[in-house]
Design an enzyme around this catalytic site. Structure first.
Site, PDB file in Angstrom:
ATOM      1  N   ASP A   1      -1.325  -0.325   6.158  1.00  0.00           N
ATOM      2  CA  ASP A   1      -1.655   0.297   7.444  1.00  0.00           C
ATOM      3  C   ASP A   1      -3.134   0.219   7.781  1.00  0.00           C
ATOM      4  O   ASP A   1      -3.522   0.522   8.905  1.00  0.00           O
ATOM      5  CB  ASP A   1      -1.275   1.778   7.415  1.00  0.00           C
ATOM      6  CG  ASP A   1      -2.211   2.577   6.504  1.00  0.00           C
ATOM      7  OD1 ASP A   1      -3.022   3.369   7.011  1.00  0.00           O
ATOM      8  OD2 ASP A   1      -2.175   2.364   5.277  1.00  0.00           O
TER       9      ASP A   1
ATOM     10  N   ASP B   1       0.868  -1.168   0.000  1.00  0.00           N
ATOM     11  CA  ASP B   1       0.000   0.000   0.000  1.00  0.00           C
ATOM     12  C   ASP B   1       0.910   1.224   0.000  1.00  0.00           C
ATOM     13  O   ASP B   1       2.090   1.135   0.348  1.00  0.00           O
ATOM     14  CB  ASP B   1      -0.891  -0.031   1.246  1.00  0.00           C
ATOM     15  CG  ASP B   1      -1.767   1.189   1.373  1.00  0.00           C
ATOM     16  OD1 ASP B   1      -2.450   1.531   0.392  1.00  0.00           O
ATOM     17  OD2 ASP B   1      -1.760   1.815   2.456  1.00  0.00           O
TER      18      ASP B   1
ATOM     19  N   ASP C   1      -0.202   5.053   0.808  1.00  0.00           N
ATOM     20  CA  ASP C   1      -0.460   6.114   1.779  1.00  0.00           C
ATOM     21  C   ASP C   1      -0.444   5.581   3.209  1.00  0.00           C
ATOM     22  O   ASP C   1      -1.086   4.576   3.530  1.00  0.00           O
ATOM     23  CB  ASP C   1      -1.807   6.776   1.480  1.00  0.00           C
ATOM     24  CG  ASP C   1      -1.808   7.429   0.109  1.00  0.00           C
ATOM     25  OD1 ASP C   1      -0.869   8.196  -0.168  1.00  0.00           O
ATOM     26  OD2 ASP C   1      -2.728   7.157  -0.682  1.00  0.00           O
TER      27      ASP C   1
END
Length: 218
Positions: free
Chosen positions: A179, A7, A9
């Site tokens: 995250d 991922d 961001d």
């Protein structure tokens, strides 16, 4: 070949490029500041809460690109990279990418942020393979409408399977670093899910499943 998926961001970056793009546009007076900022912040809150209407959000985000010549957009983006993205690059994230490269792994970034914003960031990180949300382009300009399956939540799995079908790569032994609890469909799919500075929901799930939990920030 082992696939290492990331991922973007708040995983490889110490912030959210999509949200920061909105802040950048507001700060430069390129959009109606007060109204845009409020909507931008609300969409970001919805994302963190797991209630984001991805189609509505993409139309909102892509509207900032609609109708502008590509040369103008690219000039904005160069300024955005220097003022908003370079300050949130994470040395530990770059070291993680380098470690996977040294093992001969295929690197892939998969993100719900649109490709216009993320392609230059992926290039800066040295990751040529990118799956991102796409905007419709006609006559060389963005229309403001999304195109194809959004790479968000379960859509990341759909887009990844389509990407894999075009290559001689399997998910056997694959890693995925994220995250966000929004990425649970893909985290559940791979052999090596890793929670990176996770939100509370993902942290709890990772601990329950025995998934590694790491930080690229401290």
């Amino acid at each position: 070949m082992t696939l290492a998926i990331f991922d973007l961001d708040n995983t490889l970056l110490g912030g959210d490029s999509d949200n920061l793009w909105g802040e950048f546009l507001c700060a430069r007076g390129l959009v109606d500041g007060a109204d845009f900022a409020q909507r931008n912040d609300q969409f970001y809150a919805d994302y963190k809460a797991g209630t984001l209407d991805i189609d509505a959000y993409l139309r909102f985000a892509l509207s900032t690109l609609a109708g502008h010549p590509r040369e103008e957009l690219d000039a904005w983006h160069r300024e955005f990279m220097s003022s908003m993205i370079e300050p949130i690059l994470l040395p530990k994230a770059e070291a993680l990418l380098a470690r996977h490269r040294s093992q001969g792994h295929e690197l892939l970034i998969i993100t719900a942020t649109n490709e216009f914003i993320t392609r230059p960031i992926a290039n800066l990180l040295g990751v040529p393979e990118l799956i991102a949300c796409e905007g419709e382009i006609r006559n060389g300009r963005y229309t403001g409408e999304p195109r194809g399956v959004p790479s968000y939540h379960a859509g990341k799995v759909t887009r990844l399977r389509a990407w894999l079908a075009k290559r001689d790569i399997s998910l056997e032994g694959a890693f995925f670093y994220s995250d966000s609890h929004n990425d649970l469909p893909l985290l559940e799919l791979v052999d090596n899910p890793v929670a990176v500075d996770p939100d509370d929901t993902l942290r709890a799930r990772a601990q329950a499943e025995g998934w590694p939990v790491i930080s690229l920030r401290d």
